[in-house]
Write a protein that holds these residues in place. Structure first.
Motif, short mmCIF file in Angstrom:
data_model
loop_
_atom_site.label_atom_id
_atom_site.label_comp_id
_atom_site.label_asym_id
_atom_site.label_seq_id
_atom_site.Cartn_x
_atom_site.Cartn_y
_atom_site.Cartn_z
N ASP A 139 4.37 -1.63 -15.01
CA ASP A 139 3.05 -1.00 -15.04
C ASP A 139 2.89 0.02 -13.91
O ASP A 139 2.16 0.99 -14.05
CB ASP A 139 1.95 -2.05 -14.91
CG ASP A 139 1.87 -2.95 -16.13
OD1 ASP A 139 2.70 -2.83 -17.05
OD2 ASP A 139 0.96 -3.80 -16.16
N TYR A 140 3.54 -0.24 -12.77
CA TYR A 140 3.46 0.63 -11.60
C TYR A 140 4.87 0.91 -11.10
O TYR A 140 5.75 0.06 -11.19
CB TYR A 140 2.67 -0.03 -10.46
CG TYR A 140 1.20 -0.14 -10.74
CD1 TYR A 140 0.32 0.85 -10.31
CD2 TYR A 140 0.69 -1.22 -11.44
CE1 TYR A 140 -1.04 0.75 -10.55
CE2 TYR A 140 -0.67 -1.32 -11.70
CZ TYR A 140 -1.52 -0.34 -11.25
OH TYR A 140 -2.86 -0.44 -11.51
N SER A 154 -5.92 0.07 -3.75
CA SER A 154 -7.06 0.10 -4.67
C SER A 154 -7.30 -1.30 -5.22
O SER A 154 -6.38 -2.13 -5.29
CB SER A 154 -6.81 1.07 -5.82
OG SER A 154 -5.80 0.57 -6.68
N ASN A 155 -8.53 -1.58 -5.61
CA ASN A 155 -8.84 -2.86 -6.24
C ASN A 155 -8.02 -3.05 -7.51
O ASN A 155 -7.57 -4.15 -7.81
CB ASN A 155 -10.33 -2.97 -6.55
CG ASN A 155 -11.15 -3.20 -5.31
OD1 ASN A 155 -10.65 -3.73 -4.32
ND2 ASN A 155 -12.40 -2.80 -5.34
N GLU A 156 -7.82 -1.97 -8.25
CA GLU A 156 -7.02 -2.03 -9.48
C GLU A 156 -5.60 -2.50 -9.18
O GLU A 156 -5.05 -3.36 -9.86
CB GLU A 156 -7.00 -0.65 -10.14
CG GLU A 156 -6.17 -0.57 -11.39
CD GLU A 156 -6.11 0.84 -11.96
OE1 GLU A 156 -5.25 1.06 -12.83
OE2 GLU A 156 -6.89 1.72 -11.53
N ASP A 190 -5.63 -6.18 -8.11
CA ASP A 190 -5.76 -7.05 -9.29
C ASP A 190 -4.41 -7.20 -9.99
O ASP A 190 -4.04 -8.29 -10.42
CB ASP A 190 -6.78 -6.49 -10.28
CG ASP A 190 -8.21 -6.74 -9.86
OD1 ASP A 190 -8.44 -7.60 -8.99
OD2 ASP A 190 -9.11 -6.07 -10.42
N TYR A 191 -3.70 -6.09 -10.10
CA TYR A 191 -2.37 -6.13 -10.72
C TYR A 191 -1.44 -7.06 -9.95
O TYR A 191 -0.76 -7.90 -10.54
CB TYR A 191 -1.79 -4.71 -10.79
CG TYR A 191 -0.34 -4.69 -11.20
CD1 TYR A 191 0.03 -4.95 -12.51
CD2 TYR A 191 0.66 -4.42 -10.27
CE1 TYR A 191 1.37 -4.93 -12.90
CE2 TYR A 191 1.99 -4.40 -10.63
CZ TYR A 191 2.34 -4.66 -11.96
OH TYR A 191 3.67 -4.66 -12.33
N LEU A 192 -1.42 -6.94 -8.63
CA LEU A 192 -0.57 -7.81 -7.81
C LEU A 192 -0.95 -9.28 -7.98
O LEU A 192 -0.08 -10.15 -8.07
CB LEU A 192 -0.64 -7.43 -6.34
CG LEU A 192 -0.04 -6.09 -5.94
CD1 LEU A 192 -0.24 -5.86 -4.44
CD2 LEU A 192 1.43 -6.00 -6.30
#
Length: 192
Positions: free
Chosen positions: A59-60, A179-181, A184-186
């Motif tokens: 995703d990243y 970032s919060n995004e 959240d992913y982590l």
């Protein structure tokens, strides 16, 4: 000598940043969360730059920029895969302490943390532990996290990593904006 000069620049840059009215103005090398990397690199350079996928999903990805900064030895930028705007979701600057001077790393971390605490309304959370990537359990860290009271803002992290002699790594001071995004992913997806 280079580390000493970089440390002075780092301290002065944080002092000027602490006068910012909003945490979104917090920058590393002029870059902040949700800035487009296209403001700093051409699309062609981004596409041709080596991408690293550190997580269970793709995703990243991370672009590591070494030697492009007078302040940091390394800058790592995380971008969302397939994002045509190349919005920065995570950015981290790093300085290596080649002399493995733990006290110098801790002192600089504390100076940065004190400056941020005095000038922003941040919740400070300290922690220590072992670095997971070293399976021997001998590598450790000291970390200070800053969390803003409003969810739309981002977390700031200052960490000293002390890698054991058996690893190919040294002692590093890293400052990051997340970032919060990305957080959240982590938390929910990166390691599943």
């Amino acid at each position: 000598m280079r580390v000493f000069i970089a440390v002075l620049i780092l301290i002065f840059s944080f002092q000027s940043l602490t006068k910012a009215e909003d945490i979104s103005e917090f920058e590393i090398e002029g870059m902040s969360i949700e800035d487009s990397l296209l403001e700093f690199m051409t699309k062609n350079k981004i596409y041709n730059h080596e991408k690293t996928y550190h997580y269970a999903t793709k995703d990243y990805y991370q672009i590591d920029i070494a030697g492009k900064s007078e302040l940091y030895e390394r800058i790592a930028i995380d971008l969302k895969n397939n994002d045509d705007k190349f919005l920065i979701k995570n950015i981290e600057g790093a300085i290596e302490f080649k002399d493995k001077n733990k006290k110098r790393c801790q002192n600089l971390m504390e100076e940065i943390a004190n400056s941020l605490s005095q000038n922003f309304n941040l919740k400070k959370v300290d922690d220590k532990g072992k670095l997971d990537w070293d399976k021997s359990g001998k590598s450790t860290y000291d970390r200070i996290n800053f969390i803003l009271p409003n969810e739309k803002y981002h977390q700031i992290t200052i960490i000293c990593q002390y890698w054991d002699e058996s690893t190919p790594f040294g002692y590093w001071l890293k400052t990051g904006i997340h970032s919060n995004e990305f957080l959240d992913y982590l938390e929910y997806k990166a390691y599943n």
